[in-house]
Design an enzyme around this catalytic site. Structure first.
Site, PDB file in Angstrom:
ATOM      1  N   LYS A  22       0.837  -1.211   0.000  1.00 35.89           N
ATOM      2  CA  LYS A  22       0.000   0.000   0.000  1.00 35.89           C
ATOM      3  C   LYS A  22       0.869   1.258   0.000  1.00 35.89           C
ATOM      4  O   LYS A  22       0.639   2.178  -0.782  1.00 35.89           O
ATOM      5  CB  LYS A  22      -0.896  -0.017   1.247  1.00 35.89           C
ATOM      6  CG  LYS A  22      -1.571   1.291   1.541  1.00 35.89           C
ATOM      7  CD  LYS A  22      -2.485   1.198   2.734  1.00 35.89           C
ATOM      8  CE  LYS A  22      -1.862   1.615   4.048  1.00 35.89           C
ATOM      9  NZ  LYS A  22      -1.529   3.042   4.178  1.00 35.89           N
ATOM     10  N   CYS A 116      -5.600   8.135   9.460  1.00 31.89           N
ATOM     11  CA  CYS A 116      -5.679   7.469  10.766  1.00 31.89           C
ATOM     12  C   CYS A 116      -5.619   8.488  11.909  1.00 31.89           C
ATOM     13  O   CYS A 116      -4.888   9.469  11.824  1.00 31.89           O
ATOM     14  CB  CYS A 116      -4.496   6.528  10.934  1.00 31.89           C
ATOM     15  SG  CYS A 116      -4.765   4.907  10.262  1.00 31.89           S
ATOM     16  N   ARG A 121      -0.241  14.539  13.214  1.00 32.12           N
ATOM     17  CA  ARG A 121       0.283  14.334  11.864  1.00 32.12           C
ATOM     18  C   ARG A 121       0.334  15.628  11.032  1.00 32.12           C
ATOM     19  O   ARG A 121      -0.357  15.752  10.013  1.00 32.12           O
ATOM     20  CB  ARG A 121      -0.523  13.246  11.141  1.00 32.12           C
ATOM     21  CG  ARG A 121      -0.566  11.963  11.907  1.00 32.12           C
ATOM     22  CD  ARG A 121      -1.193  10.855  11.127  1.00 32.12           C
ATOM     23  NE  ARG A 121      -0.214  10.128  10.350  1.00 32.12           N
ATOM     24  CZ  ARG A 121      -0.483   9.058   9.629  1.00 32.12           C
ATOM     25  NH1 ARG A 121      -1.684   8.592   9.575  1.00 32.12           N
ATOM     26  NH2 ARG A 121       0.449   8.451   8.948  1.00 32.12           N
ATOM     27  N   ILE A 123       1.810  18.653   8.476  1.00 35.26           N
ATOM     28  CA  ILE A 123       2.456  18.555   7.155  1.00 35.26           C
ATOM     29  C   ILE A 123       3.439  19.703   6.955  1.00 35.26           C
ATOM     30  O   ILE A 123       3.748  20.083   5.836  1.00 35.26           O
ATOM     31  CB  ILE A 123       1.407  18.508   6.015  1.00 35.26           C
ATOM     32  CG1 ILE A 123       0.425  19.673   6.145  1.00 35.26           C
ATOM     33  CG2 ILE A 123       0.680  17.183   5.989  1.00 35.26           C
ATOM     34  CD1 ILE A 123      -0.397  19.882   4.891  1.00 35.26           C
ATOM     35  N   ARG A 397      -8.587  -0.864   4.518  1.00 32.78           N
ATOM     36  CA  ARG A 397      -7.740   0.178   3.903  1.00 32.78           C
ATOM     37  C   ARG A 397      -6.368  -0.399   3.547  1.00 32.78           C
ATOM     38  O   ARG A 397      -5.716   0.084   2.628  1.00 32.78           O
ATOM     39  CB  ARG A 397      -7.537   1.335   4.878  1.00 32.78           C
ATOM     40  CG  ARG A 397      -8.740   2.243   5.041  1.00 32.78           C
ATOM     41  CD  ARG A 397      -8.387   3.442   5.908  1.00 32.78           C
ATOM     42  NE  ARG A 397      -7.078   3.925   5.524  1.00 32.78           N
ATOM     43  CZ  ARG A 397      -6.151   4.378   6.366  1.00 32.78           C
ATOM     44  NH1 ARG A 397      -6.399   4.444   7.643  1.00 32.78           N
ATOM     45  NH2 ARG A 397      -4.984   4.795   5.926  1.00 32.78           N
TER      46      ARG A 397
HETATM   47  C1  UD1 Z   1       4.037   6.920   6.306  1.00 26.52           C
HETATM   48  C2  UD1 Z   1       3.214   5.671   6.082  1.00 26.52           C
HETATM   49  C3  UD1 Z   1       2.638   5.187   7.403  1.00 26.52           C
HETATM   50  C4  UD1 Z   1       3.737   4.998   8.422  1.00 26.52           C
HETATM   51  C5  UD1 Z   1       4.611   6.249   8.516  1.00 26.52           C
HETATM   52  C6  UD1 Z   1       5.836   6.061   9.409  1.00 26.52           C
HETATM   53  C7  UD1 Z   1       2.378   5.958   3.836  1.00 26.52           C
HETATM   54  C8  UD1 Z   1       1.200   6.174   2.956  1.00 26.52           C
HETATM   55  N1  UD1 Z   1       2.132   5.985   5.156  1.00 26.52           N
HETATM   56  O1  UD1 Z   1       3.168   7.922   6.825  1.00 26.52           O
HETATM   57  O2  UD1 Z   1       1.963   3.949   7.172  1.00 26.52           O
HETATM   58  O3  UD1 Z   1       3.166   4.756   9.692  1.00 26.52           O
HETATM   59  O4  UD1 Z   1       5.088   6.627   7.219  1.00 26.52           O
HETATM   60  O5  UD1 Z   1       6.587   4.972   8.973  1.00 26.52           O
HETATM   61  O6  UD1 Z   1       3.472   5.721   3.375  1.00 26.52           O
HETATM   62  N2  UD1 Z   1       5.631  14.787  10.750  1.00 26.52           N
HETATM   63  C9  UD1 Z   1       5.704  16.123  11.053  1.00 26.52           C
HETATM   64  N3  UD1 Z   1       5.632  17.024  10.023  1.00 26.52           N
HETATM   65  C10 UD1 Z   1       5.496  16.643   8.722  1.00 26.52           C
HETATM   66  C11 UD1 Z   1       5.431  15.268   8.420  1.00 26.52           C
HETATM   67  C12 UD1 Z   1       5.493  14.356   9.459  1.00 26.52           C
HETATM   68  O7  UD1 Z   1       5.830  16.491  12.214  1.00 26.52           O
HETATM   69  O8  UD1 Z   1       5.438  17.516   7.838  1.00 26.52           O
HETATM   70  C13 UD1 Z   1       5.666  13.783  11.850  1.00 26.52           C
HETATM   71  C14 UD1 Z   1       4.352  13.002  11.928  1.00 26.52           C
HETATM   72  O9  UD1 Z   1       3.389  13.707  12.666  1.00 26.52           O
HETATM   73  C15 UD1 Z   1       4.790  11.732  12.597  1.00 26.52           C
HETATM   74  C16 UD1 Z   1       6.209  11.529  12.056  1.00 26.52           C
HETATM   75  O10 UD1 Z   1       6.623  12.797  11.550  1.00 26.52           O
HETATM   76  O11 UD1 Z   1       4.814  11.894  13.986  1.00 26.52           O
HETATM   77  C17 UD1 Z   1       6.312  10.481  10.958  1.00 26.52           C
HETATM   78  O12 UD1 Z   1       5.486  10.824   9.890  1.00 26.52           O
HETATM   79  P1  UD1 Z   1       5.782  10.435   8.372  1.00 26.52           P
HETATM   80  O13 UD1 Z   1       7.080   9.714   8.278  1.00 26.52           O
HETATM   81  O14 UD1 Z   1       5.606  11.666   7.553  1.00 26.52           O
HETATM   82  O15 UD1 Z   1       4.625   9.423   8.072  1.00 26.52           O
HETATM   83  P2  UD1 Z   1       3.625   9.437   6.855  1.00 26.52           P
HETATM   84  O16 UD1 Z   1       4.339   9.766   5.595  1.00 26.52           O
HETATM   85  O17 UD1 Z   1       2.417  10.231   7.214  1.00 26.52           O
END
Ligand code: UD1
Length: 417
Positions: A22, A116, A121, A123, A397
């Site tokens: 996925k 989720c 989370r 960006i 999902r």
């Molecule tokens: C991806 C995966 C998810 C997995 C996660 C961590 C996909 C579709 N999803 O999610 O299944 O659990 O990696 O391995 O690939 N963060 C910030 N600012 C940002 C971005 C992230 O603070 O701009 C924080 C998030 O809140 C979180 C951490 O960084 O606490 C990790 O997030 P991230 O690695 O970005 O995970 P996803 O890409 O959302």
């Protein structure tokens, strides 16, 4: 409401072949908008999240044909820059369309994403990286409007190796002028799969899988055929299904290297694991050992996406285990459901202490998120009596016909619509 009903106590045996990942296919589908080209994708898992992404691409005007696990996409007819809010709210990872759309049209309008409920989370890292590439970003009324006349290659130092931010920046940089270097990039195998897809389409990217990724901007993309990598989290979940039931399962169509952190912890728990290059035989112990400490970390550390399933296993271990969740802030919602099944778990912020009990008992429980839902099914496989898991759309999902896979291994399980 759909639910999965499982009667515990069966040792699982047999072979299972793992579907496409996925977390690899979602960014690849986003990437398919960039090139005004055709993408033929194989090993595409049949999942709710994939369907949501397909609907988004259709709403942008793309032509798509889907047959079993194959998907063909023609991105030439792209005609819209608005990503539908309803679909974005259903799936957080739709945010990676920002980078892809900026690369294709130089403009995109998208709402803040859903996904989720496992913490705030944010960006911020995505937006910071895109701004550094030259995008102008206006945030108002819950929407993000990103625009760029021209994206320019630059050096980006990520404050944290975010998977999504790394992918978003990679996608935006594919057609930027000049070279982009991402430092402290996420090293997840899914990012390597994205690099492979993009390079076959004509991009010039190197370094994925390490913490420095280099993207040289190109002008043109070509038609591409790609086979999605296997899902390491689905594989890990079936490995635990074997261990928690004291079973013996052969897991096929996997990349063993991607599973090393999971293998190490399951061995600590007493399992015997034979590695046969592209498959693993996982034999569960008579009594599961507790594990002193599991800390979730970015790859190649122990994946946060396996934390809930591991917790389910440790509820019936011999002794006390500790899990420290360092990646997400609020990812222990499954604990309260496991407690309903007789588990002894205490959570303190990002730390959970799990005192093994002799046995779990079947109960009516609710899937609160994707991996937490899978953990409840695993617990149900080992529990005495019948477990009913509702809210299973979360599980759908990310797992393709999970109940059928487990049934083929001997589980007493059914889905009720
Ligand atoms: C991806 C995966 C998810 C997995 C996660 C961590 C996909 C579709 N999803 O999610 O299944 O659990 O990696 O391995 O690939 N963060 C910030 N600012 C940002 C971005 C992230 O603070 O701009 C924080 C998030 O809140 C979180 C951490 O960084 O606490 C990790 O997030 P991230 O690695 O970005 O995970 P996803 O890409 O959302």
């Amino acid at each position: 409401m759909k639910k999965i009903v499982v009667e515990g106590g069966k040792k699982l045996t047999g072979e299972i072949s793992i579907s496409g990942a996925k977390n690899a296919i979602l960014p690849i589908l986003a990437a398919s908008v960039i090139g005004a080209n055709e993408s033929t994708l194989f090993n595409v898992p049949n999942l709710l999240d994939v369907t949501v992404m397909e609907k988004i691409l259709l709403s942008l005007g793309l032509n798509i044909k889907r047959m079993d696990n194959m998907m063909w996409i023609d991105s030439k007819p792209l005609s819209n820059i608005n990503i539908p809010e309803k679909l974005v709210r259903e799936m957080r990872s739709s945010i990676i369309l920002m980078g892809a759309m900026l690369a294709r049209t130089g403009e995109v309008i998208i709402s803040y994403p859903g996904g989720c409920e496992i913490g705030p989370r944010p960006i911020d890292l995505h937006l910071k990286g895109l701004k550094e590439l030259g995008a102008e970003i206006v945030e108002s009324h819950g929407f993000i409007h990103a625009k760029a006349k021209e994206l320019k290659g630059c050096e980006i130092q990520l404050d944290y190796p975010s998977v999504g931010a790394t992918e978003n920046i990679m996608l935006a940089a594919t057609k930027a002028k000049g070279t982009t270097v991402i430092r402290n990039a996420a090293r997840e195998p899914e990012i390597v799969d994205l690099q492979n897809y993009l390079n076959k389409a004509g991009a010039k990217i190197s370094g994925a899988g390490t913490s420095v990724i280099i993207i040289e901007g190109v002008d043109k993309f070509i038609d591409v055929t790609h086979n999605t990598m296997p899902d390491r989290i689905v594989a890990g979940t079936y490995m635990i299904a074997s261990v928690i039931t004291g079973g013996e399962i052969v897991i096929k169509n996997i990349v063993v290297e991607h599973l090393q952190a999971i293998i190490a912890k399951l061995k600590e728990a007493g399992s015997i694991i034979y590695d046969d290059k592209n498959s693993l035989k996982v034999i569960g112990p008579k009594k599961i050992n507790s594990i002193e400490m599991i800390q979730t970390l970015p790859y190649p550390g122990f994946p946060t996406d396996m934390q809930a399933q591991m917790m389910a296993l440790l509820t019936i271990a011999n002794g006390t285990s500790i899990i420290s969740e360092t990646v997400f802030e609020n990812r222990f919602k499954h604990a309260e459901e496991l407690i309903r099944m007789g588990a002894n778990i205490k959570t303190f912020g990002r730390v959970a202490v799990i005192k093994g009990v002799k046995e779990l008992t079947g109960a009516k429980v609710t899937a609160k998120d994707l991996r937490g839902g899978a953990a409840l099914i695993l617990a149900g496989l080992a529990a005495k009596g019948v477990t009913e898991v509702d809210n299973i759309y979360h599980i759908e999902r990310g797992y393709e016909n999970f109940h059928l896979g487990l049934e083929s291994l001997g589980a007493n399980i059914k889905k009720i619509d």
